[in-house]
Scaffold this motif. Structure first.
Motif, PDB file in Angstrom:
ATOM      1  N   ALA A   1      57.595   4.660 -20.360  1.00  8.18           N
ATOM      2  CA  ALA A   1      58.574   5.492 -21.331  1.00  8.18           C
ATOM      3  C   ALA A   1      57.964   6.961 -21.761  1.00  8.18           C
TER       4      ALA A   1
ATOM      5  N   ILE B   1      53.558   9.927 -23.033  1.00  5.40           N
ATOM      6  CA  ILE B   1      53.856   8.418 -23.011  1.00  5.40           C
ATOM      7  C   ILE B   1      53.251   8.183 -24.489  1.00  5.40           C
TER       8      ILE B   1
ATOM      9  N   ARG C   1      41.986   0.729 -19.463  1.00  2.54           N
ATOM     10  CA  ARG C   1      41.584  -0.200 -20.595  1.00  2.54           C
ATOM     11  C   ARG C   1      42.230   0.369 -22.061  1.00  2.54           C
TER      12      ARG C   1
ATOM     13  N   THR D   1      45.313   1.403 -22.310  1.00  2.00           N
ATOM     14  CA  THR D   1      46.628   0.725 -22.163  1.00  2.00           C
ATOM     15  C   THR D   1      46.468  -0.896 -22.495  1.00  2.00           C
TER      16      THR D   1
ATOM     17  N   SER E   1      38.087  -0.475 -15.905  1.00  2.00           N
ATOM     18  CA  SER E   1      37.542  -0.154 -16.931  1.00  2.00           C
ATOM     19  C   SER E   1      36.040  -0.178 -16.565  1.00  2.00           C
ATOM     20  N   ARG E   2      35.060   0.671 -17.139  1.00  2.00           N
ATOM     21  CA  ARG E   2      33.709   0.512 -16.747  1.00  2.00           C
ATOM     22  C   ARG E   2      32.977  -0.041 -17.881  1.00  2.00           C
ATOM     23  N   THR E   3      33.724  -0.322 -18.886  1.00  4.43           N
ATOM     24  CA  THR E   3      32.998  -0.799 -20.206  1.00  4.43           C
ATOM     25  C   THR E   3      33.419  -2.328 -20.625  1.00  4.43           C
TER      26      THR E   3
ATOM     27  N   CYS F   1      51.110   0.128 -14.904  1.00  2.28           N
ATOM     28  CA  CYS F   1      51.584   0.111 -16.463  1.00  2.28           C
ATOM     29  C   CYS F   1      51.180   1.424 -17.162  1.00  2.28           C
TER      30      CYS F   1
ATOM     31  N   ASN G   1      45.909   8.647 -17.981  1.00  2.00           N
ATOM     32  CA  ASN G   1      44.578   8.826 -17.521  1.00  2.00           C
ATOM     33  C   ASN G   1      44.611   8.137 -15.944  1.00  2.00           C
TER      34      ASN G   1
ATOM     35  N   GLN H   1      44.801   9.709 -11.849  1.00  2.00           N
ATOM     36  CA  GLN H   1      43.960   9.394 -10.420  1.00  2.00           C
ATOM     37  C   GLN H   1      44.827   8.768  -9.402  1.00  2.00           C
TER      38      GLN H   1
END
Ligand SMILES: NC(=O)c1ccc[n+]([C@@H]2O[C@H](COP(=O)([O-])OP(=O)(O)OC[C@H]3O[C@@H](n4cnc5c(N)ncnc54)[C@H](OP(=O)(O)O)[C@@H]3O)[C@@H](O)[C@H]2O)c1
Length: 187
Positions: free
Chosen positions: A9, A16, A69, A71, A90-92, A126, A130, A134
């Motif tokens: 959306a 967004i 992450r 989202t 995610s890297r975390t 989704c 960010n 990419q």
């Protein structure tokens, strides 16, 4: 080959969400059932009851969803789309104790290319902006719900470097609240 479809959306100025993730400024539509019938997998599993959708409604267009992450965390659920394979980039984040949710810290472009080579329905990107920025060169189709509102600032639908990428409009439908859903394929 499976396509990567970015369904989101967006405001008229290309956001967004607001700067803090706000989304309550989107006018509500009373005819979303049209979308739910054709894309039942886009309704989170725990919320299906609210729209009179049986929990076991089969996937029609997508059987896999990829999200960043932020989202994933905005949804506030461990497995929001339990009826699909969910890849959270995610890297975390620590791994999640659910076979339907995979936390992935590898290059999302490589992830999507690998998924595209597998058998199955299309893949839903989704968001958020960010991750979508990419993946711009992997996006085969856009499905943008364009709402008649200007946010004035917030989180862009795709963040990245200046890189014009053309798409062709293949269909458009207007809803009761003025929202236009447009399908666009990579030109
Ligand atoms: N309007 C809509 O339809 C819609 C759709 C989707 C989302 N949203 C909203 O958009 C917001 C989130 O969007 P966003 O752009 O801020 O964030 P996002 O793309 O959802 O997530 C960004 C995070 O993903 C991870 N990530 C991104 N690239 C990565 C890479 N190459 N390798 C590993 N991890 C990577 C990082 O997590 P780590 O920091 O853990 O490494 C990064 O902080 C939320 O408010 C959400 O509600 C709206």
């Amino acid at each position: 080959m499976r396509r990567l479809v970015y369904y989101a959306a967006v405001t008229l100025d290309g956001y967004i969400a607001g700067p803090e993730g706000e989304f309550d400024f989107y006018p509500v539509a009373d005819d979303m059932s049209w979308i739910n019938e054709r894309y039942p997998e886009s309704v989170p599993t725990p919320l299906r009851e609210l729209v009179d959708m049986p929990a076991d409604t089969p996937n029609l267009q997508w059987d896999t969803v990829v999200m960043g992450r932020h989202t994933y965390e905005a949804g506030g659920m461990t497995s929001p789309y339990d009826h699909m394979m969910q890849y959270v980039v995610s890297r975390t984040l620590e791994p999640v104790d659910n076979p339907q949710v995979k936390i992935v810290d590898t290059d999302p472009v490589e992830l999507v290319r690998t998924l595209k080579e597998q058998e199955g329905l299309d893949i839903w990107l989704c968001g958020g902006g960010n991750l979508a920025g990419q993946l711009i060169h992997e996006i085969d189709r856009l499905m943008f719900k364009s709402y008649p509102v200007i946010a004035g600032g917030g989180l862009p639908a795709l963040s990245g470097n200046f890189s014009p990428t053309r798409f062709t409009v293949t269909a458009r439908r207007e809803f009761s609240n003025g929202m236009q859903l447009t399908w666009l394929d990579r030109a």
